[in-house]
Write a protein that holds these residues in place. Structure first.
Motif, PDB file in Angstrom:
ATOM      1  N   GLN A 146     -76.688  36.316  58.911  1.00  0.00           N
ATOM      2  CA  GLN A 146     -75.282  35.924  58.801  1.00  0.00           C
ATOM      3  C   GLN A 146     -74.450  37.058  58.231  1.00  0.00           C
ATOM      4  OE1 GLN A 146     -74.738  32.166  56.758  1.00  0.00           O
ATOM      5  NE2 GLN A 146     -72.600  32.596  56.321  1.00  0.00           N
ATOM      6  N   LEU A 147     -75.067  37.844  57.361  1.00  0.00           N
ATOM      7  CA  LEU A 147     -74.379  38.977  56.750  1.00  0.00           C
ATOM      8  C   LEU A 147     -74.266  40.151  57.716  1.00  0.00           C
ATOM      9  CD1 LEU A 147     -73.180  39.549  53.923  1.00  0.00           C
ATOM     10  CD2 LEU A 147     -75.399  40.539  53.286  1.00  0.00           C
ATOM     11  N   GLY A 148     -74.996  40.080  58.836  1.00  0.00           N
ATOM     12  CA  GLY A 148     -74.945  41.147  59.819  1.00  0.00           C
ATOM     13  C   GLY A 148     -76.038  42.185  59.677  1.00  0.00           C
ATOM     14  N   LEU A 149     -77.041  41.904  58.836  1.00  0.00           N
ATOM     15  CA  LEU A 149     -78.126  42.855  58.640  1.00  0.00           C
ATOM     16  C   LEU A 149     -79.121  42.765  59.788  1.00  0.00           C
ATOM     17  CD1 LEU A 149     -78.850  42.354  54.823  1.00  0.00           C
ATOM     18  CD2 LEU A 149     -77.356  44.041  55.913  1.00  0.00           C
ATOM     19  N   ASP A 150     -79.630  43.910  60.202  1.00  0.00           N
ATOM     20  CA  ASP A 150     -80.650  43.940  61.232  1.00  0.00           C
ATOM     21  C   ASP A 150     -81.896  43.211  60.737  1.00  0.00           C
ATOM     22  OD1 ASP A 150     -81.779  45.405  63.799  1.00  0.00           O
ATOM     23  OD2 ASP A 150     -83.263  45.659  62.198  1.00  0.00           O
ATOM     24  N   ALA A 151     -82.429  42.295  61.552  1.00  0.00           N
ATOM     25  CA  ALA A 151     -83.532  41.441  61.121  1.00  0.00           C
ATOM     26  C   ALA A 151     -84.774  42.259  60.768  1.00  0.00           C
ATOM     27  CB  ALA A 151     -83.858  40.424  62.209  1.00  0.00           C
ATOM     28  N   ALA A 152     -85.076  43.273  61.571  1.00  0.00           N
ATOM     29  CA  ALA A 152     -86.271  44.074  61.313  1.00  0.00           C
ATOM     30  C   ALA A 152     -86.116  44.911  60.044  1.00  0.00           C
ATOM     31  CB  ALA A 152     -86.568  44.978  62.512  1.00  0.00           C
ATOM     32  N   LEU A 153     -84.946  45.508  59.875  1.00  0.00           N
ATOM     33  CA  LEU A 153     -84.700  46.290  58.659  1.00  0.00           C
ATOM     34  C   LEU A 153     -84.773  45.409  57.417  1.00  0.00           C
ATOM     35  CD1 LEU A 153     -81.766  48.665  59.693  1.00  0.00           C
ATOM     36  CD2 LEU A 153     -84.162  49.262  59.298  1.00  0.00           C
ATOM     37  N   TYR A 154     -84.184  44.206  57.516  1.00  0.00           N
ATOM     38  CA  TYR A 154     -84.219  43.302  56.370  1.00  0.00           C
ATOM     39  C   TYR A 154     -85.648  42.881  56.060  1.00  0.00           C
ATOM     40  CZ  TYR A 154     -83.941  39.108  53.587  1.00  0.00           C
ATOM     41  OH  TYR A 154     -84.155  38.177  52.606  1.00  0.00           O
ATOM     42  N   ALA A 155     -86.421  42.538  57.076  1.00  0.00           N
ATOM     43  CA  ALA A 155     -87.800  42.104  56.850  1.00  0.00           C
ATOM     44  C   ALA A 155     -88.620  43.210  56.191  1.00  0.00           C
ATOM     45  CB  ALA A 155     -88.447  41.682  58.165  1.00  0.00           C
TER      46      ALA A 155
ATOM     47  N   ALA B  86     -82.663  43.941  48.821  1.00  0.00           N
ATOM     48  CA  ALA B  86     -82.806  44.435  50.186  1.00  0.00           C
ATOM     49  C   ALA B  86     -81.444  44.653  50.834  1.00  0.00           C
ATOM     50  CB  ALA B  86     -83.644  43.455  51.009  1.00  0.00           C
ATOM     51  N   ALA B  87     -80.540  43.690  50.679  1.00  0.00           N
ATOM     52  CA  ALA B  87     -79.204  43.819  51.266  1.00  0.00           C
ATOM     53  C   ALA B  87     -78.454  45.010  50.675  1.00  0.00           C
ATOM     54  CB  ALA B  87     -78.415  42.530  51.045  1.00  0.00           C
ATOM     55  N   GLN B  88     -78.649  45.237  49.376  1.00  0.00           N
ATOM     56  CA  GLN B  88     -78.000  46.372  48.735  1.00  0.00           C
ATOM     57  C   GLN B  88     -78.562  47.680  49.257  1.00  0.00           C
ATOM     58  OE1 GLN B  88     -75.384  46.327  46.768  1.00  0.00           O
ATOM     59  NE2 GLN B  88     -75.374  48.542  46.471  1.00  0.00           N
ATOM     60  N   GLU B  89     -79.867  47.737  49.400  1.00  0.00           N
ATOM     61  CA  GLU B  89     -80.494  48.972  49.860  1.00  0.00           C
ATOM     62  C   GLU B  89     -80.107  49.292  51.302  1.00  0.00           C
ATOM     63  OE1 GLU B  89     -84.763  50.171  48.984  1.00  0.00           O
ATOM     64  OE2 GLU B  89     -84.906  49.635  51.108  1.00  0.00           O
ATOM     65  N   ILE B  90     -80.083  48.279  52.143  1.00  0.00           N
ATOM     66  CA  ILE B  90     -79.818  48.511  53.564  1.00  0.00           C
ATOM     67  C   ILE B  90     -78.362  48.888  53.825  1.00  0.00           C
ATOM     68  CG2 ILE B  90     -79.726  47.398  55.828  1.00  0.00           C
ATOM     69  CD1 ILE B  90     -82.065  45.629  54.869  1.00  0.00           C
ATOM     70  N   ALA B  91     -77.444  48.155  53.199  1.00  0.00           N
ATOM     71  CA  ALA B  91     -76.033  48.317  53.582  1.00  0.00           C
ATOM     72  C   ALA B  91     -75.059  48.243  52.413  1.00  0.00           C
ATOM     73  CB  ALA B  91     -75.666  47.250  54.616  1.00  0.00           C
ATOM     74  N   GLY B  92     -75.555  48.274  51.184  1.00  0.00           N
ATOM     75  CA  GLY B  92     -74.649  48.156  50.048  1.00  0.00           C
ATOM     76  C   GLY B  92     -74.004  46.787  49.950  1.00  0.00           C
ATOM     77  N   LEU B  93     -74.684  45.757  50.464  1.00  0.00           N
ATOM     78  CA  LEU B  93     -74.120  44.412  50.535  1.00  0.00           C
ATOM     79  C   LEU B  93     -74.813  43.435  49.583  1.00  0.00           C
ATOM     80  CD1 LEU B  93     -73.594  44.102  54.404  1.00  0.00           C
ATOM     81  CD2 LEU B  93     -71.845  44.465  52.640  1.00  0.00           C
ATOM     82  N   GLY B  94     -75.294  43.940  48.457  1.00  0.00           N
ATOM     83  CA  GLY B  94     -75.973  43.070  47.506  1.00  0.00           C
ATOM     84  C   GLY B  94     -75.089  41.967  46.976  1.00  0.00           C
ATOM     85  N   LEU B  95     -73.850  42.294  46.621  1.00  0.00           N
ATOM     86  CA  LEU B  95     -72.955  41.280  46.077  1.00  0.00           C
ATOM     87  C   LEU B  95     -72.587  40.257  47.142  1.00  0.00           C
ATOM     88  CD1 LEU B  95     -71.400  40.291  43.607  1.00  0.00           C
ATOM     89  CD2 LEU B  95     -69.486  41.750  44.304  1.00  0.00           C
ATOM     90  N   ALA B  96     -72.376  40.704  48.365  1.00  0.00           N
ATOM     91  CA  ALA B  96     -72.079  39.767  49.453  1.00  0.00           C
ATOM     92  C   ALA B  96     -73.268  38.839  49.692  1.00  0.00           C
ATOM     93  CB  ALA B  96     -71.739  40.535  50.728  1.00  0.00           C
ATOM     94  N   MET B  97     -74.487  39.357  49.594  1.00  0.00           N
ATOM     95  CA  MET B  97     -75.677  38.532  49.760  1.00  0.00           C
ATOM     96  C   MET B  97     -75.776  37.523  48.626  1.00  0.00           C
ATOM     97  SD  MET B  97     -78.179  37.963  51.812  1.00  0.00           S
ATOM     98  CE  MET B  97     -79.883  37.444  51.984  1.00  0.00           C
ATOM     99  N   LEU B  98     -75.488  37.953  47.412  1.00  0.00           N
ATOM    100  CA  LEU B  98     -75.493  37.022  46.281  1.00  0.00           C
ATOM    101  C   LEU B  98     -74.523  35.876  46.529  1.00  0.00           C
ATOM    102  CD1 LEU B  98     -76.071  36.022  43.404  1.00  0.00           C
ATOM    103  CD2 LEU B  98     -74.422  37.738  42.570  1.00  0.00           C
ATOM    104  N   HIS B  99     -73.318  36.179  46.999  1.00  0.00           N
ATOM    105  CA  HIS B  99     -72.325  35.136  47.234  1.00  0.00           C
ATOM    106  C   HIS B  99     -72.780  34.182  48.337  1.00  0.00           C
ATOM    107  CE1 HIS B  99     -68.913  37.774  45.357  1.00  0.00           C
ATOM    108  NE2 HIS B  99     -69.687  37.200  44.457  1.00  0.00           N
ATOM    109  N   LEU B 100     -73.422  34.699  49.377  1.00  0.00           N
ATOM    110  CA  LEU B 100     -73.937  33.830  50.429  1.00  0.00           C
ATOM    111  C   LEU B 100     -75.042  32.927  49.901  1.00  0.00           C
ATOM    112  CD1 LEU B 100     -74.239  35.935  53.730  1.00  0.00           C
ATOM    113  CD2 LEU B 100     -72.681  34.048  53.236  1.00  0.00           C
ATOM    114  N   ILE B 101     -75.908  33.474  49.077  1.00  0.00           N
ATOM    115  CA  ILE B 101     -76.992  32.683  48.480  1.00  0.00           C
ATOM    116  C   ILE B 101     -76.425  31.586  47.592  1.00  0.00           C
ATOM    117  CG2 ILE B 101     -78.875  32.794  46.792  1.00  0.00           C
ATOM    118  CD1 ILE B 101     -79.528  35.583  48.001  1.00  0.00           C
TER     119      ILE B 101
END
Length: 233
Positions: free
Chosen positions: A137-146, A99-114
């Motif tokens: 925390q990563l700055g993703l919009d809550a509705a878009l992420y959900a 989801a993080a990758q699709e929304i903002a290209g932040l898949g790797l950043a999400m992996l590191h946070l996890i």
């Protein structure tokens, strides 16, 4: 563009040990990183926390800390690994990364946070609430992420894991992490991480040399997992 293919699992300790190397690779101009979640603890391989699991993972975690310099928190060792209500399940965090990758290209950043939430803070990263807070925390919009998480859960994540397993088999990898470099022409060169753990700048220099070098036609990596012992498939 050259692509570094990373076959990983969010609950693989050796992948956590390799996290700084992926961060260093991400800083190399002209190199894309493609994430392939392998579902190490998905489905029937989900595990509830108990004494046997704790003893098993702690033996590996100590080796990972020594080899990589990555920190493991007391909240993980004395909290999460003693929390018998917790379940180690790779599927929800993999969906969150997609989801993080699709929304903002932040898949790797999400992996590191996890990974930080799991191994340092001792949080239950299979819980939807924990993952939602990490996305914020990563700055993703809550509705878009959900919305993205709901759409990518289930069959989409299962298909992603199946494709990741197929890539792992193609590369001859035996576990996680496994990395391969595609210079842009579809040919894969399997990269061994074992010698680079804890040596981030040297690893980045090595990658730059690989990107500037001409790879022999048809070269394909194979053999054992990229990290010492690795996380078994």
């Amino acid at each position: 563009m050259p692509v570094l293919h990373y076959v990983y699992d969010p609950l693989c300790g050796w992948c956590y040990g390799a996290a700084p190397l992926l961060h260093a690779a991400q800083a190399i101009e002209g190199l894309a990183i493609a994430l392939h979640g392998g579902g190490m603890m998905s489905g029937a391989n989900r595990q509830s926390v108990n004494d046997n699991l704790r003893r098993h993972v702690m033996a590996h975690d100590r080796r990972i800390a020594q080899a990589s310099g990555q920190p493991f928190g007391r909240a993980y060792f004395d909290g999460l690994l003693r929390d018998t209500g917790a379940v180690f399940d790779s599927t929800p965090p993999t969906t969150a990364i997609l989801a993080a990758q699709e929304i903002a290209g932040l898949g790797l950043a999400m992996l590191h946070l996890i990974q930080h939430a799991h191994y340092v803070l001792g949080q239950r990263v299979a819980d939807a609430g924990v993952l939602a807070r990490l996305a914020q925390q990563l700055g993703l919009d809550a509705a878009l992420y959900a919305a993205a998480s709901a759409r990518l859960a289930g069959a989409a994540t299962e298909q992603h894991v199946a494709h990741s397993r197929a890539l792992l088999a193609r590369l001859g990898g035996q576990g996680f992490p496994t990395l391969a470099l595609d210079h842009g022409d579809g040919r894969m060169m399997h990269l061994d991480l074992g010698n680079w753990l804890g040596r981030h700048e040297a690893w980045a220099d090595y990658l730059r040399r690989q990107l500037s070098a001409q790879t022999a036609p048809g070269q394909m990596g194979g053999g054992a997992a990229c990290a010492p012992a690795g996380c078994a498939v």
